[in-house]
Design a protein around this motif. Structure first.
Motif, PDB file in Angstrom:
ATOM      1  N   GLU A 228       0.836  -1.201   0.000  1.00 51.69           N
ATOM      2  CA  GLU A 228       0.000   0.000   0.000  1.00 51.69           C
ATOM      3  C   GLU A 228       0.873   1.255   0.000  1.00 51.69           C
ATOM      4  O   GLU A 228       0.607   2.217  -0.716  1.00 51.69           O
ATOM      5  CB  GLU A 228      -0.921  -0.007   1.218  1.00 51.69           C
ATOM      6  CG  GLU A 228      -1.845   1.183   1.281  1.00 51.69           C
ATOM      7  CD  GLU A 228      -2.703   1.162   2.532  1.00 51.69           C
ATOM      8  OE1 GLU A 228      -3.303   2.200   2.826  1.00 51.69           O
ATOM      9  OE2 GLU A 228      -2.774   0.120   3.205  1.00 51.69           O
ATOM     10  N   GLY A 229       1.934   1.242   0.798  1.00 52.25           N
ATOM     11  CA  GLY A 229       2.867   2.378   0.825  1.00 52.25           C
ATOM     12  C   GLY A 229       3.560   2.572  -0.511  1.00 52.25           C
ATOM     13  O   GLY A 229       3.765   3.702  -0.951  1.00 52.25           O
TER      14      GLY A 229
ATOM     15  N   PHE B 222       2.322   1.769  -3.487  1.00 51.94           N
ATOM     16  CA  PHE B 222       1.348   2.344  -4.420  1.00 51.94           C
ATOM     17  C   PHE B 222       1.138   3.831  -4.134  1.00 51.94           C
ATOM     18  O   PHE B 222       1.051   4.646  -5.052  1.00 51.94           O
ATOM     19  CB  PHE B 222       0.011   1.602  -4.326  1.00 51.94           C
ATOM     20  CG  PHE B 222       0.027   0.259  -4.990  1.00 51.94           C
ATOM     21  CD1 PHE B 222       0.447   0.118  -6.309  1.00 51.94           C
ATOM     22  CD2 PHE B 222      -0.372  -0.871  -4.299  1.00 51.94           C
ATOM     23  CE1 PHE B 222       0.462  -1.116  -6.920  1.00 51.94           C
ATOM     24  CE2 PHE B 222      -0.359  -2.109  -4.906  1.00 51.94           C
ATOM     25  CZ  PHE B 222       0.062  -2.240  -6.213  1.00 51.94           C
ATOM     26  N   ARG B 223       1.064   4.191  -2.873  1.00 53.63           N
ATOM     27  CA  ARG B 223       0.891   5.606  -2.507  1.00 53.63           C
ATOM     28  C   ARG B 223       2.104   6.415  -2.961  1.00 53.63           C
ATOM     29  O   ARG B 223       1.952   7.519  -3.478  1.00 53.63           O
ATOM     30  CB  ARG B 223       0.686   5.711  -0.999  1.00 53.63           C
ATOM     31  CG  ARG B 223       0.563   7.118  -0.492  1.00 53.63           C
ATOM     32  CD  ARG B 223      -0.709   7.337   0.268  1.00 53.63           C
ATOM     33  NE  ARG B 223      -0.749   8.623   0.916  1.00 53.63           N
ATOM     34  CZ  ARG B 223      -1.217   9.710   0.336  1.00 53.63           C
ATOM     35  NH1 ARG B 223      -1.662   9.661  -0.881  1.00 53.63           N
ATOM     36  NH2 ARG B 223      -1.230  10.856   0.979  1.00 53.63           N
ATOM     37  N   LEU B 224       3.296   5.877  -2.763  1.00 57.78           N
ATOM     38  CA  LEU B 224       4.507   6.557  -3.200  1.00 57.78           C
ATOM     39  C   LEU B 224       4.506   6.754  -4.710  1.00 57.78           C
ATOM     40  O   LEU B 224       4.866   7.823  -5.216  1.00 57.78           O
ATOM     41  CB  LEU B 224       5.741   5.761  -2.762  1.00 57.78           C
ATOM     42  CG  LEU B 224       7.104   6.319  -3.183  1.00 57.78           C
ATOM     43  CD1 LEU B 224       7.352   7.655  -2.510  1.00 57.78           C
ATOM     44  CD2 LEU B 224       8.201   5.344  -2.839  1.00 57.78           C
ATOM     45  N   ASP B 225       4.077   5.736  -5.454  1.00 53.60           N
ATOM     46  CA  ASP B 225       4.001   5.834  -6.909  1.00 53.60           C
ATOM     47  C   ASP B 225       3.007   6.925  -7.328  1.00 53.60           C
ATOM     48  O   ASP B 225       3.304   7.725  -8.226  1.00 53.60           O
ATOM     49  CB  ASP B 225       3.599   4.484  -7.495  1.00 53.60           C
ATOM     50  CG  ASP B 225       3.696   4.460  -9.004  1.00 53.60           C
ATOM     51  OD1 ASP B 225       4.714   4.926  -9.550  1.00 53.60           O
ATOM     52  OD2 ASP B 225       2.739   3.971  -9.643  1.00 53.60           O
ATOM     53  N   ASP B 226       1.857   6.974  -6.675  1.00 53.00           N
ATOM     54  CA  ASP B 226       0.870   8.024  -6.983  1.00 53.00           C
ATOM     55  C   ASP B 226       1.426   9.414  -6.684  1.00 53.00           C
ATOM     56  O   ASP B 226       1.244  10.355  -7.467  1.00 53.00           O
ATOM     57  CB  ASP B 226      -0.416   7.801  -6.180  1.00 53.00           C
ATOM     58  CG  ASP B 226      -1.201   6.592  -6.656  1.00 53.00           C
ATOM     59  OD1 ASP B 226      -0.953   6.135  -7.796  1.00 53.00           O
ATOM     60  OD2 ASP B 226      -2.052   6.108  -5.887  1.00 53.00           O
ATOM     61  N   LEU B 227       2.117   9.544  -5.554  1.00 51.54           N
ATOM     62  CA  LEU B 227       2.688  10.850  -5.205  1.00 51.54           C
ATOM     63  C   LEU B 227       3.782  11.260  -6.178  1.00 51.54           C
ATOM     64  O   LEU B 227       3.929  12.445  -6.509  1.00 51.54           O
ATOM     65  CB  LEU B 227       3.223  10.814  -3.769  1.00 51.54           C
ATOM     66  CG  LEU B 227       2.158  10.744  -2.670  1.00 51.54           C
ATOM     67  CD1 LEU B 227       2.816  10.576  -1.307  1.00 51.54           C
ATOM     68  CD2 LEU B 227       1.271  11.968  -2.691  1.00 51.54           C
ATOM     69  N   GLN B 228       4.575  10.302  -6.659  1.00 56.40           N
ATOM     70  CA  GLN B 228       5.607  10.626  -7.643  1.00 56.40           C
ATOM     71  C   GLN B 228       4.977  11.083  -8.954  1.00 56.40           C
ATOM     72  O   GLN B 228       5.474  12.011  -9.599  1.00 56.40           O
ATOM     73  CB  GLN B 228       6.512   9.417  -7.873  1.00 56.40           C
ATOM     74  CG  GLN B 228       7.477   9.179  -6.739  1.00 56.40           C
ATOM     75  CD  GLN B 228       8.292   7.895  -6.906  1.00 56.40           C
ATOM     76  OE1 GLN B 228       7.917   7.017  -7.670  1.00 56.40           O
ATOM     77  NE2 GLN B 228       9.390   7.799  -6.173  1.00 56.40           N
TER      78      GLN B 228
ATOM     79  N   ASP C 194       2.019  12.546  -9.226  1.00 53.44           N
ATOM     80  CA  ASP C 194       1.499  13.883  -8.955  1.00 53.44           C
ATOM     81  C   ASP C 194       2.615  14.918  -8.983  1.00 53.44           C
ATOM     82  O   ASP C 194       2.454  16.011  -9.523  1.00 53.44           O
ATOM     83  CB  ASP C 194       0.792  13.926  -7.593  1.00 53.44           C
ATOM     84  CG  ASP C 194      -0.519  13.163  -7.590  1.00 53.44           C
ATOM     85  OD1 ASP C 194      -1.022  12.832  -8.698  1.00 53.44           O
ATOM     86  OD2 ASP C 194      -1.047  12.895  -6.494  1.00 53.44           O
TER      87      ASP C 194
END
Length: 186
Positions: A54-55, A57-63, A65
């Protein structure tokens, strides 16, 4: 003969106090404890693995963005650079009806005026170079879209120049040339 040695004396009395199946009964809780520990460890690893995923995937989304916001920031910086270029500022000032200033006059700290202020001269639209706006240069135009409306130039006249006070020391600066400078070819 049986496989067990016979106990005598004190050992025999102690053996009578303990139940006969004591070896089997003590093994069951240990096996149950080991199974519970292994099952708990496995469940703990699964929870930890899913939290890490989950972390990630969140990191990938933030990158993603961050990359899109960086691209947007660079585009806005290009727009600011295009709008603040001297030719774009001159074109926009002409669209607003502004004209180049005349001769300046300066005020001394004691209140005297140095120089004779001159009126700003009107530059004809025929002599003004045609410079396309930055948005035309940056974005392709579609054939269906019509030309963008332009602001009408202001027809307000310039205020009358202020006359210097009597006895003030005045000097006149040379008037700037309105003719474009040309340099001979090399």
């Amino acid at each position: 003969m049986s496989g067990k040695p016979e106990l005598r004396g004190r050992a025999a009395r102690l053996a009578r106090l303990l139940p006969a199946g004591a070896g089997q009964a003590a093994r069951t809780p240990f096996v149950l404890l080991v199974v519970l520990l292994l099952g708990g460890g496995l469940i703990g690893l699964l929870v930890l693995n899913s939290a890490l995923s989950e972390g990630a995937f969140r990191l990938d989304d933030l990158q993603k963005d961050t990359k899109s916001l960086t691209d947007e920031e660079q585009g806005l910086e290009r727009d600011v650079d295009a709008y603040s270029a001297p030719d774009a500022l001159q074109r926009r000032a002409r669209e607003l009806g502004m004209v180049p200033g005349g001769d300046p006059a300066f005020l001394d700290p004691d209140g005297t005026v140095k120089g004779v202020p001159g009126a700003a001269g009107r530059q004809s639209a025929a002599r003004a170079p045609m410079i396309p706006p930055p948005e035309v240069l940056a974005r392709p135009t579609s054939p269906a879209a019509g030309p963008a409306p332009r602001a009408a130039p202001s027809t307000a006249s310039a205020p009358a120049p202020r006359q210097p006070s009597p006895g003030a020391h005045t000097t006149r600066a040379p008037a700037p040339s309105t003719q474009p400078s040309t340099t001979p070819g090399r």
